[in-house]
Design a protein around this motif. Structure first.
Motif: not given
Length: 361
Positions: A105-113, A121-129, A244-249, A305-308
Motif C-alpha cells: 500500500h501507499s502507507d510507507l511512501a506517503a509517510f515520508f512524502r 484511515r481507509g487509505g485516506g486520499h490514496f483510497s479506491g474510495r 486510478i488506484p491499483a493500476v500497474k500497467g 494489482k491484488p488488493t494489498p
C-alpha cells in the motif's frame, strides 16, 4: 497533492476515504449539455461498495450532491462541482496502521512524502474510495460523448488466473458496449464470469486477494483526433488511467504481445469500404497510429494489482522505532478491486476522450 488532471477538460478530485466526504470539480464542459442524473446514478451504483459479493462490505449511498455548474438538467458552463458524503466509516479499524504500514500500500511512501501527516484511515486520499468522483465526472463526459456518436464500454478480461476472450478489436460495436456499460460485473461470457467469481471467493476465504485486467473499447471516433509524441491518445489515456488506484500497467491494441511479432504480422492491412470509408482488416494498433485515432475502435487494457489490504499476517516495520513487526489488517476490503474498477476505467477513458475531442473544437 497532484489530484488535478486535464487540458481542455480539467478534473480536480478532493477528500479522503474516512473524511466528511469526497468530490470532484469538473471544468471546461460545454454549456447547455443535457445531463441525465438517472444515468449518472446507474454508473455510480456499478462502482459503489456493498452491492456485489466480490466487493467490500462497506455500504455507501454514493449520492452526488451538485454544488454548481448545472441548472435545470443542463450544464451552465461554470465548473461542475459534486460532493459525495461518506457514511459507513469504521476508522478504528485503521488505528494500528499509523506507524506500521501495509505492505503493497501507499502507507510507507506517503509517510515520508508528507512527514507523517497523511490521513491513514481507509487509505485516506490514496483510497479506491476516490474513484467515486471519477465515475461521476466520467458519467457526465460519457453523455456528452454519446451525443457526438462515441460509445465507451469495458469488461473484466481476467481475475487472478481466470481469463475470458478479449474483444474482437476490429469488430467491437456500439451494441455490445452498451450492453456492458450498464452491468456491475460485465463479462462477455457468463461461464467465465462464474469462474472469476469462484477465483475471487477462494482468495477471500483464504484471507487473500487477486488482481485483474479490465479491457475497454471506444467506438465512433473519427480518424484524426490526437497528436504526435507527447500529446497522443495513448499518452492522454494512460496518464488518467494511471491515476486510478491499483493500476500497474496499461497497454493499447496488441500491446506487449506486438513485441513478439514481425512487422508483416503486426501491420494491419488497410481497405476501402463500399461507402468510401477507410478501415483496417485487423486492429492490432488499437485504433491509434502515431498518437492519432485511425477510425478503428480504440482498445486499451488496464492491469490492477491484488488488493494489498489482506487479512493474512504480514511482515512490516514500525516507522518511528525502526523495528520489524507483524501486521494484522482489520477493516473491509475488496478481494479483487478490478471488479468495481470496470466502470472506473470506462469513466477515465470518457474523460480522456472528451479532453482530446474538446482540443479539436
Amino acid at each position: 497533492m497532484s489530484s488535478t488532471w486535464g487540458n481542455q477538460i480539467k478534473i480536480s478530485v478532493f477528500g479522503e476515504s474516512h473524511g466528511a466526504g469526497i468530490g470532484v470539480v469538473l471544468d471546461g464542459l460545454p454549456a447547455g449539455a443535457p445531463v441525465d442524473m438517472d444515468a449518472v446514478l446507474l454508473q455510480m451504483a456499478r462502482r459503489a461498495p456493498g452491492n456485489d459479493p466480490a466487493a467490500t462490505r462497506r455500504r455507501e449511498a454514493d449520492m452526488p450532491e451538485i454544488l454548481s455548474g448545472m441548472q435545470n438538467g443542463r450544464t451552465t458552463g461554470a465548473p461542475l462541482a459534486a460532493l459525495i458524503r461518506n457514511g459507513d466509516t469504521r476508522s478504528q479499524d485503521y488505528a494500528n496502521l499509523s506507524l506500521v504500514p501495509r505492505p503493497g500500500h501507499s502507507d510507507l511512501a506517503a509517510f515520508f512524502r508528507y512527514d507523517g501527516w497523511n490521513d491513514i484511515r481507509g487509505g485516506g486520499h490514496f483510497s479506491g474510495r476516490l474513484t467515486a468522483p471519477i465515475v461521476f465526472a466520467g458519467s457526465v463526459c460519457r453523455q456528452i460523448l454519446s451525443a457526438r456518436g462515441v460509445t465507451v464500454g469495458a469488461h473484466l478480461l481476467s481475475a487472478g488466473t481466470v481469463s475470458e476472450e478479449p474483444f474482437d478489436p476490429a469488430a467491437v460495436n456500439k451494441e455490445l458496449l452498451d450492453s456492458l456499460n450498464c452491468r456491475p460485473f460485465p463479462t462477455l461470457n457468463e461461464e467465465a464470469k462464474q469462474r472469476m467469481r469462484d477465483e475471487i471467493e477462494r482468495a477471500r476465504m483464504d484471507c487473500d486477494s487477486v488482481g485483474g485486467v479490465v479491457e475497454c473499447a471506444a467506438v465512433g471516433l473519427a480518424p484524426g483526433t490526437g497528436n504526435p509524441m507527447f500529446g497522443g491518445v495513448e499518452n492522454v489515456l494512460a496518464s488518467i488511467l494511471f491515476g486510478i488506484p491499483a493500476v500497474k500497467g496499461v497497454e493499447f491494441g496488441a500491446g506487449f504481445a506486438a513485441a513478439k511479432l514481425r512487422g508483416s504480422e503486426n501491420n494491419d492491412p488497410f481497405r476501402v469500404a463500399a461507402d468510401g470509408r477507410f478501415f483496417s482488416e485487423t486492429n492490432r494498433h488499437g485504433g491509434i497510429l502515431g498518437g492519432i485515432t485511425s477510425g478503428m475502435p480504440v482498445i486499451v487494457r488496464a492491469a490492477f494489482k491484488p488488493t494489498p489490504s489482506i487479512a493474512k499476517p504480514q511482515r512490516s516495520v514500525e516507522l518511528v522505532g525502526r523495528t520489524e513487526e507483524e501486521l494484522v489488517i482489520r477493516g473491509r476490503h475488496d478481494a479483487c478491486v478490478a471488479v468495481r474498477a470496470v466502470p472506473v476505467v470506462e469513466a477515465a477513458v470518457c474523460i480522456g476522450l472528451l479532453d482530446l475531442l474538446q482540443g479539436r473544437c
